[in-house]
Design an enzyme around this catalytic site. Structure first.
Site, short mmCIF file in Angstrom:
data_model
loop_
_atom_site.label_atom_id
_atom_site.label_comp_id
_atom_site.label_asym_id
_atom_site.label_seq_id
_atom_site.Cartn_x
_atom_site.Cartn_y
_atom_site.Cartn_z
N GLU A 138 40.88 53.89 30.30
CA GLU A 138 39.50 53.37 30.31
C GLU A 138 38.46 54.47 30.39
O GLU A 138 37.34 54.32 29.89
CB GLU A 138 39.31 52.40 31.49
CG GLU A 138 40.05 51.08 31.36
CD GLU A 138 41.44 51.09 31.93
OE1 GLU A 138 42.02 50.01 32.14
OE2 GLU A 138 41.98 52.20 32.19
N GLY B 283 44.30 47.21 30.57
CA GLY B 283 44.61 45.89 31.11
C GLY B 283 46.07 45.50 30.94
O GLY B 283 46.62 44.74 31.74
N GLU C 120 47.82 47.05 33.79
CA GLU C 120 47.44 46.32 35.01
C GLU C 120 48.14 44.97 35.08
O GLU C 120 48.60 44.55 36.15
CB GLU C 120 45.91 46.15 35.04
CG GLU C 120 45.19 47.47 35.30
CD GLU C 120 43.69 47.40 35.05
OE1 GLU C 120 42.94 47.83 35.92
OE2 GLU C 120 43.29 46.91 33.97
N ALA D 230 42.60 45.37 27.53
CA ALA D 230 41.64 44.28 27.37
C ALA D 230 40.98 44.40 26.01
O ALA D 230 40.90 45.48 25.43
CB ALA D 230 40.60 44.32 28.49
#
Length: 260
Positions: free
Chosen positions: A136, A113, A116, A69
């Site tokens: 993260e 992300g 994911e 992200a």
């Protein structure tokens, strides 16, 4: 003129084709921001509704499927902004509404992300250059788009704990051994392999593909008895379709089926 955040094209086939979506923020290693996820979600839903598209492939660049992200877009977010804006959930979960198969074709980094997003796809084909991870923890947070939930289901608790708590990366070979990816191919063959897999899916009956995907997903969302009962209902229902008649008639006649 602003560059589009995703690139799209149709590959293969004459009746049903494979839709190819390429994430297009190369300078940011395809870091996933709100605008990109909005565009990705809209394209996924458009092709899900298009009868000429039978399967969708999502890919990135040679360097990165998606490096995570966009940290610059969330570094200053407050708790209230994250909650009230429904951060992540608002547009990241769109892919779960897609009924047609979605293949992730991963080269380079698939981190945070990006990992994911790949796991939200129905299966992952990885280039031998692929690197997966949930780092993260290194920036003071945890995975927020399903990483702590989908990763253990894919690779088991111990391996998932290792990746989430240390933030380390695993290469494509380890990811295949762990069960995260379905196969590993040479980097220069990645898109061809993913599209070829999509073409195989496009060549069979649409209804059985949709039901098969739904049944496999149900295996991760219910107990065994409920899952088997659901599968049996879908199995029985397919005997009401033209594709079942055509498929079995073609098998008995030793000819190639022509699915509608």
């Amino acid at each position: 003129m602003t560059e589009p955040l995703i690139l799209t094209e149709l590959r293969g086939g004459t009746e049903r084709r494979v839709g190819l979506i390429t994430l297009n923020r190369p300078k940011q290693l395809n870091a996933l921001n709100d605008a990109l996820m909005d565009q990705l979600g809209a394209q996924l839903l458009a092709w899900d509704a298009d009868p000429e598209v039978g399967c969708i492939v999502v890919t990135g660049s040679e360097r990165a499927f998606a490096a995570g992200a966009d940290i610059s877009a969330m570094a200053r977010k407050t708790f209230l902004e994250a909650v009230e804006g429904d951060f992540i959930t608002r547009n990241w979960e769109t892919i779960r509404r897609v009924r047609k198969p979605v293949i992730a074709a991963v080269a380079g980094f698939a981190l945070g992300g990006g990992c994911e997003l790949a796991m939200m796809c129905d299966f992952i084909i990885a280039a031998d250059s692929a690197r997966f991870g949930q780092p993260e923890i290194k920036i003071g947070i945890i995975p927020g788009a399903g990483g702590t939930q989908r990763l253990p289901r894919a690779i088991g608790k111990s391996k998932a704990m290792d990746l989430v708590l240390t933030g380390r990366m695993m290469d494509a070979a380890e990811a295949e051994r762990a069960g995260l990816v379905s196969r590993v191919v040479a980097a220069d063959k990645l898109i061809d392999e993913a599209v070829a897999a999509g073409e195989l899916i496009c060549a069979v009956g649409t209804t059985s593909v949709l039901m098969a995907k739904e049944c496999v997903n149900r295996a991760f969302e219910s107990g065994l008895a409920d899952g088997v009962a659901f599968e049996r209902r879908m199995f029985h229902a397919l005997f009401a379709t033209d594709d079942q008649k055509e498929g079995m008639d073609a098998f008995l006649a030793k000819r190639k089926p022509v699915f509608r």
